[in-house]
Design a protein around this motif. Sequence first.
Motif, short mmCIF file in Angstrom:
data_model
loop_
_atom_site.label_atom_id
_atom_site.label_comp_id
_atom_site.label_asym_id
_atom_site.label_seq_id
_atom_site.Cartn_x
_atom_site.Cartn_y
_atom_site.Cartn_z
N PRO A 9 -32.07 30.10 6.30
CA PRO A 9 -32.49 31.46 6.64
C PRO A 9 -31.59 32.05 7.72
O PRO A 9 -31.21 31.36 8.68
N GLY A 10 -31.21 33.31 7.52
CA GLY A 10 -30.39 33.99 8.51
C GLY A 10 -28.90 34.03 8.22
O GLY A 10 -28.15 34.68 8.94
N VAL A 11 -28.45 33.35 7.15
CA VAL A 11 -27.00 33.31 6.88
C VAL A 11 -26.50 34.54 6.12
O VAL A 11 -25.29 34.72 6.01
N GLY A 12 -27.39 35.35 5.58
CA GLY A 12 -26.97 36.56 4.87
C GLY A 12 -27.12 36.50 3.37
O GLY A 12 -26.46 37.26 2.66
N VAL A 83 -23.51 27.20 -7.67
CA VAL A 83 -24.32 27.42 -6.47
C VAL A 83 -23.36 27.77 -5.34
O VAL A 83 -22.43 27.03 -5.06
N VAL A 84 -23.62 28.91 -4.71
CA VAL A 84 -22.86 29.32 -3.54
C VAL A 84 -23.73 29.04 -2.33
O VAL A 84 -24.84 29.60 -2.22
N VAL A 85 -23.26 28.16 -1.45
CA VAL A 85 -24.00 27.85 -0.23
C VAL A 85 -23.33 28.58 0.92
O VAL A 85 -22.18 28.28 1.27
N LEU A 86 -24.04 29.56 1.45
CA LEU A 86 -23.52 30.31 2.58
C LEU A 86 -23.80 29.55 3.87
O LEU A 86 -24.89 29.04 4.06
N ARG A 87 -22.80 29.49 4.73
CA ARG A 87 -22.92 28.78 6.00
C ARG A 87 -22.65 29.77 7.13
O ARG A 87 -21.89 30.73 6.95
N LEU A 88 -23.25 29.55 8.27
CA LEU A 88 -23.08 30.42 9.43
C LEU A 88 -23.22 29.57 10.68
O LEU A 88 -24.09 28.69 10.75
N VAL A 133 -19.24 28.54 1.49
CA VAL A 133 -18.55 29.69 2.06
C VAL A 133 -19.03 29.90 3.50
O VAL A 133 -20.22 30.09 3.73
N ASP A 134 -18.09 29.88 4.44
CA ASP A 134 -18.41 30.15 5.84
C ASP A 134 -18.46 31.66 6.03
O ASP A 134 -17.48 32.37 5.78
N THR A 135 -19.60 32.17 6.46
CA THR A 135 -19.78 33.61 6.63
C THR A 135 -19.53 34.06 8.07
O THR A 135 -19.56 35.26 8.34
#
Length: 180
Positions: A9-12, A83-88, A133-135
Amino acid sequence: MIIAVSGTPGVGKTTVSKLLSERLGYEYVSVKDFALMKGIGEPVGEEVEIDVDALAREVRAEFSGKNVVIDGHLSHLVLADVVVVLRLHPKVVAERLKSRGYSHQKLAENVEAELIDVILVEALEENESVLEVDTTGKTPEEIVDEILELLEKGMKKRVGVVDWTGAYDDVLQYLMLGGD
């Protein structure tokens, strides 16, 4: 093609998912809304508890052979083409969740999950094609451009993009240590 966009939660996820679906001309699907509509999710407080096995079955039945972007922090647990895993950065996650009014416990759980790659590991256990993917520091448009470039290249797996081990000191104040 079923594209699942997941992450802590919160990564966009929602912003990126909506923009990605718009750019591709795909249907946008919120896991939470879909689960409620199908009767496999139950509101508990401000959250929705979802039967993950039923979610996987319903997604397969409803969207097999269709072009959709599925948005939600459980979307990596359904059978998707990619699957796209967004990272922050975990400190940014903490600040976003704090501004959303998350309790200290929920904030700590999610910061820790981002810090130790929980969603990425689960995605890799469930799916063949996972793109990390690093956001951090990127606009939603830049993130979608990166995803589209990876998809156009036919990339099936890209992981190990981020390493938050150096961020531990930055997020120590947000974690629950010693059973607090």
